[in-house]
Design a protein around this motif. Structure first.
Motif, short mmCIF file in Angstrom:
data_model
loop_
_atom_site.label_atom_id
_atom_site.label_comp_id
_atom_site.label_asym_id
_atom_site.label_seq_id
_atom_site.Cartn_x
_atom_site.Cartn_y
_atom_site.Cartn_z
N GLU A 93 0.86 -1.18 0.00
CA GLU A 93 0.00 0.00 0.00
C GLU A 93 0.90 1.23 0.00
O GLU A 93 1.73 1.41 0.91
N PHE A 95 1.30 5.34 0.10
CA PHE A 95 0.60 6.53 0.57
C PHE A 95 1.37 7.78 0.17
O PHE A 95 2.60 7.83 0.25
N ASP A 99 -1.86 12.41 2.40
CA ASP A 99 -2.92 11.56 2.97
C ASP A 99 -2.33 10.22 3.39
O ASP A 99 -1.97 9.39 2.56
N THR A 100 -2.23 10.01 4.71
CA THR A 100 -1.67 8.75 5.23
C THR A 100 -2.76 7.76 5.59
O THR A 100 -2.47 6.72 6.19
N GLU A 101 -4.01 8.08 5.25
CA GLU A 101 -5.12 7.18 5.56
C GLU A 101 -5.61 6.43 4.33
O GLU A 101 -5.97 5.26 4.39
N ARG A 102 -5.62 7.11 3.18
CA ARG A 102 -6.12 6.50 1.94
C ARG A 102 -4.94 6.22 1.02
O ARG A 102 -4.24 7.14 0.60
N PRO A 103 -4.70 4.95 0.69
CA PRO A 103 -3.55 4.65 -0.19
C PRO A 103 -3.77 5.18 -1.61
O PRO A 103 -4.87 5.13 -2.15
N LEU A 104 -2.67 5.69 -2.18
CA LEU A 104 -2.70 6.08 -3.58
C LEU A 104 -2.85 4.87 -4.49
O LEU A 104 -3.45 4.93 -5.55
N THR A 106 -2.63 0.28 -4.38
CA THR A 106 -2.43 -1.00 -3.70
C THR A 106 -2.02 -2.03 -4.75
O THR A 106 -2.46 -1.97 -5.90
N PRO A 133 -9.41 9.99 -5.65
CA PRO A 133 -10.36 10.01 -4.53
C PRO A 133 -11.77 9.68 -4.99
O PRO A 133 -12.27 10.25 -5.96
N GLY A 134 -12.39 8.73 -4.33
CA GLY A 134 -13.75 8.33 -4.66
C GLY A 134 -13.87 7.32 -5.77
O GLY A 134 -14.96 6.79 -6.01
N THR A 137 -11.82 0.69 -6.65
CA THR A 137 -10.59 -0.11 -6.71
C THR A 137 -10.93 -1.50 -7.22
O THR A 137 -12.10 -1.86 -7.36
#
Length: 311
Positions: A93, A95, A99-104, A106, A133-134, A137
């Motif tokens: 994953e 990042f 943003d360290t919560e939503r991976p760019l 995977t 974003p949004g 995946t």
């Protein structure tokens, strides 16, 4: 059937059996996951979370951070001396710095061990697989490869043997295209770009946003790796015998002309044990050393004159 005929038949059968009537073949093997990236460490990616599994069980987890100098490509992850047929898997994953919560992105890859062999499974982090974003995946267990969703498992019979030079044919490092060449580091100035300096040129002292006073140091260099290189800035005011506290950073270098790369905006704080009023107009001997993940290092030096005014 007489005894002699029986023995001859038995010997002939032994010759046909691979695992019988002789020494058993190797029962363990190794798989190496070789990870490369189209995304730049320190610029596009700030953190990479890695999970390694054997037969579905987690055997290793890690978070490789740019700020610790752990994030660079290419790199290798070993599954060593495992039983023939063992299932091995890597999950990645990536990042971004914002943003360290939503991976760019995977990426998952898996295969199986073949006894007696050391295999290489190449895994590339691709820009086409960056998730906006949004956006949707790939549904599990699929993973993104070349912008599309694919099964993560690779037949081990299709894998190449591992060699330490497996990445020699990968995209060359723009900042170190010919390993072994002598590193070169040139010291200049600039917040957004590199501007050359001659010795004793004046550089502007600026007030920092959180207190303190600094100058912006920039460097131009070659023959050192673009990602994962440690940059250390030292300064000495000879007239006062004052050694300025060093600045240490790990930033991804930007490509420049003529085979060089560059790094600008190194905010080098001047005051500390000395007040800024004591330093204005003084000469500072700047020394910048860059050490890359291969252990190669280069040093550049420039004596500059601090401005009499503060911006």
């Amino acid at each position: 059937m007489n005894i002699r005929t029986f023995l001859l038949a038995a010997l002939a059968l032994c010759a046909l059996l691979v695992a019988g009537c002789g020494a058993a073949g190797p029962t363990t093997g190794t798989v190496v996951f070789g990870v490369t990236s189209e995304l730049r460490a320190g610029a596009d990616i700030d953190l990479l979370r890695v999970v390694l599994r054997v037969d579905g069980h987690v055997v290793h987890e890690d978070a490789l951070a740019q700020k610790n100098g752990q994030l660079f490509f290419p790199r290798e992850f070993f599954f060593s001396d495992l039983e023939d047929g063992a299932a091995v898997e890597i999950s990645l994953e990536a990042f971004g710095p914002e943003d360290t919560e939503r991976p760019l992105l995977t990426r998952t890859a898996s295969t199986r061990v073949i006894g007696g062999r050391t295999l290489l499974l190449r895994v590339r982090l691709e820009r086409e697989c960056v998730v906006a974003p949004g956006a949707a995946t790939c549904p599990a267990p699929q993973t993104c490869v070349a912008g599309g969703c694919s099964a993560p498992d690779v037949d081990p019979r299709q894998l190449e043997p591992y060699t330490t030079s497996w990445n020699a044919d990968a995209e060359p490092d723009l900042c170190k295209p010919a390993p072994g060449e002598e590193p070169v580091v040139l010291v200049g100035e600039g917040q957004a770009d590199y501007f050359p300096l001659d010795d004793l040129d004046e550089v502007q002292v600026e007030a920092g946003p959180q207190g303190g006073y600094h100058i912006f140091v920039a460097i131009r260099l070659k023959n050192l790796r673009r990602s994962g290189s440690l940059t250390v800035v030292n300064g000495l005011v000879p007239e006062l015998g004052y050694a300025i506290e060093p600045l240490e950073v790990i930033f991804t270098l930007d490509p420049d002309e003529g085979g060089f790369c560059k790094l600008a905006g190194l905010r080098f704080r001047l005051d500390g044990e000395r007040k800024i009023e004591e330093l204005l107009g003084k000469v500072v001997e700047i020394e910048v050393t860059v050490t890359d993940p291969d252990g190669d290092a280069g040093t550049g030096r420039r004596a500059v004159t601090l401005s009499q005014t503060i911006l």
